[in-house]
Design an enzyme around this catalytic site. Structure first.
Site, PDB file in Angstrom:
ATOM      1  CB  SER A 122     117.617  72.020  91.490  1.00  0.00           C
ATOM      2  OG  SER A 122     118.334  70.809  91.316  1.00  0.00           O
ATOM      3  CD  GLU A 149     135.951  73.536  90.625  1.00  0.00           C
ATOM      4  OE1 GLU A 149     135.922  72.430  91.211  1.00  0.00           O
ATOM      5  OE2 GLU A 149     137.004  74.137  90.342  1.00  0.00           O
ATOM      6  CG  HIS A 172     122.196  72.654  90.070  1.00  0.00           C
ATOM      7  ND1 HIS A 172     122.852  72.264  91.207  1.00  0.00           N
ATOM      8  CD2 HIS A 172     120.916  72.220  90.192  1.00  0.00           C
ATOM      9  CE1 HIS A 172     122.008  71.634  92.007  1.00  0.00           C
ATOM     10  NE2 HIS A 172     120.833  71.584  91.406  1.00  0.00           N
TER      11      HIS A 172
END
Length: 445
Positions: free
Chosen positions: A203, A380, A384
């Site tokens: 990711s 939060e 990422h």
């Protein structure tokens, strides 16, 4: 009664059979669309070789304005011709087979200045704040990689449910125009002579579909001129093992050519594997070596990238390593196998330290409730990145390319030195928001 065929008929059948075999050798999904387009969006009689496209032309498995944005696109008269524009981001798509495509846009010619940002597919940054002066028309070109889940041997990449419908995996090339844009022509040409950089990762690398999520892999195309294509095969939540298991490595190896590159960045999710043979110096190291060896078997160039650091600080306000031995293991494999190393983990640590405890939140997905439509809770996330953070990380990758003296560096369009301990001020970063947003955290958080 048995009839003897004439020689000409036999020859005709032989040629027909040969043609059928050639057709079957290329999968149907790779034959189904044109590979070259020239669209005139000026509203006037198109130039020779161009297809006129009006603002009412919706995409319908061929070409046109897409994602329901045709209704907001308007035609305006420019200095010497007309152009299309919109006060919101709009999309244009053309059906194409898998491959690399050179896209050339004709922009500007408005009475006032224009500034255009172009993203492709799943929010890949291709053109950033491209400016024209009043009554000035300019062209800009870039390379878009198009891929599909099918593999040449008949297998399929095992997509996650969240990937179904993703622009990265469909059968069209999609462009998103944002900013004060003025577009009068779009040219799309299939090109087979590009160096392709394949990205394998999770990711922190993937083309994130929705605002406010972003990763360095979708920002890096902006830093290359034609000659290099970025093929981002990363996906959220993946490990080296699941990248293999979902046939993504097989897909990459079915396409990669001598002279291409394979950038490999894993660790966040590998760290969570707790089997008896798992660990930084066990399965992670073994699989990392497998990726390297497979790339080399295809005479491609592997590059190891250490995992991005998580945002975590000690009492003195210094970044803490939360990835255990995984960055060190990646460095060790690179040294043992003589593979170029981009130490992104180290650079991101400097980046966080420079920003500090509070300001570093501005590089990640930290937003109060109701910042985006439908987002009723605060976001939060210390793993990422948002577009600003992802952009700064892409600059780190560019520095790694230059430091390693990779052949790719001659295709870079921005060669200014970037020091992660002196990051760009967030106030100077301009990112036009894409229409889609999501409060759902990527897999692997």
């Amino acid at each position: 009664m048995l009839q003897i065929m004439k020689p000409m008929a036999i020859k005709y059948l032989a040629l027909s059979f040969a043609g059928l075999c050639a057709s079957l050798a290329t999968p149907v999904w790779a034959q189904s669309a044109a590979t070259n387009y020239r669209f005139d969006l000026s509203g006037a009689k198109p130039k020779a070789g161009f297809t006129a496209v009006g603002t009412s032309k919706n995409y319908n498995n061929d070409y046109g304005f897409d994602m329901g944005t045709a209704s907001q696109v308007i035609m305006r008269k420019g200095h010497s011709s007309s152009f299309v524009t919109s006060n919101k981001p709009f999309y244009f798509s053309a059906a194409v087979p898998e491959g690399n495509y050179k896209v050339t846009l004709t922009l500007g010619d408005a009475e006032g200045p224009t500034q255009t940002t172009v993203k492709a597919e799943s929010r890949r940054l291709m053109v950033e704040n491209f400016a024209t002066k009043p009554n000035e028309s300019k062209k800009v070109s870039f390379i878009v990689n198009i891929r599909m889940p099918q593999i040449a041997n008949g297998e399929m990449v095992k997509l996650k449910p969240r990937e179904n419908g993703k622009l990265d995996w469909d059968n069209k090339l999609t462009l998103e125009f944002a900013g004060n844009s003025a577009v009068s022509a779009i040219e799309i040409e299939k090109v087979d002579n590009q160096i392709t950089v394949y990205l394998a990762g999770n990711s922190t690398v993937v083309d994130q579909d929705d605002e406010p999520w972003a990763a360095w892999g979708q920002m890096i195309p902006r830093f290359f001129k034609p000659g290099v294509a970025i093929a981002n095969h990363a996906e959220s939540g993946l490990t080296l093992g699941s990248f293999i298991g979902s046939k993504r490595l097989e897909k990459v190896m079915s396409l990669i050519k001598p002279g291409d590159y394979l950038f490999i960045e894993f660790g966040h999710n590998d760290q969570k594997e707790k089997g008896p043979n798992d660990g930084a110096y066990k399965s992670y190291t073994e699989r990392l070596k497998l990726f390297v060896m497979q790339a080399r078997e295809h005479k491609a160039n592997p590059v190891i990238v250490t995992s991005t650091a998580r945002r975590s600080f000690d009492a003195e306000g210094k970044t803490v390593n939360t990835l255990g031995d995984y960055p060190a293991a990646a460095r060790k494999v690179a040294q043992e196998l003589n593979v170029p190393l981009i130490d992104l983990n180290q650079m991101v640590t400097k980046f966080y330290d420079a920003l500090g405890v509070e300001n570093s939140k501005k590089a990640l997905v930290h937003y109060p409730a109701n910042t985006f439509p439908g987002q009723d809770k605060a976001l939060e996330d210390n793993t990422h990145f948002n577009p600003y953070g992802a952009y700064e990380l892409a600059k780190c990758i560019v520095e790694g390319i230059k430091t390693n003296n990779l052949g790719l560096k001659k295709y870079l369009v921005d060669t200014k030195t970037f020091d992660p301990s002196k990051p760009d001020p967030i106030e100077s970063f301009n990112w036009p928001l894409s229409p889609k947003n999501s409060a759902i955290k990527p897999d692997g958080n």
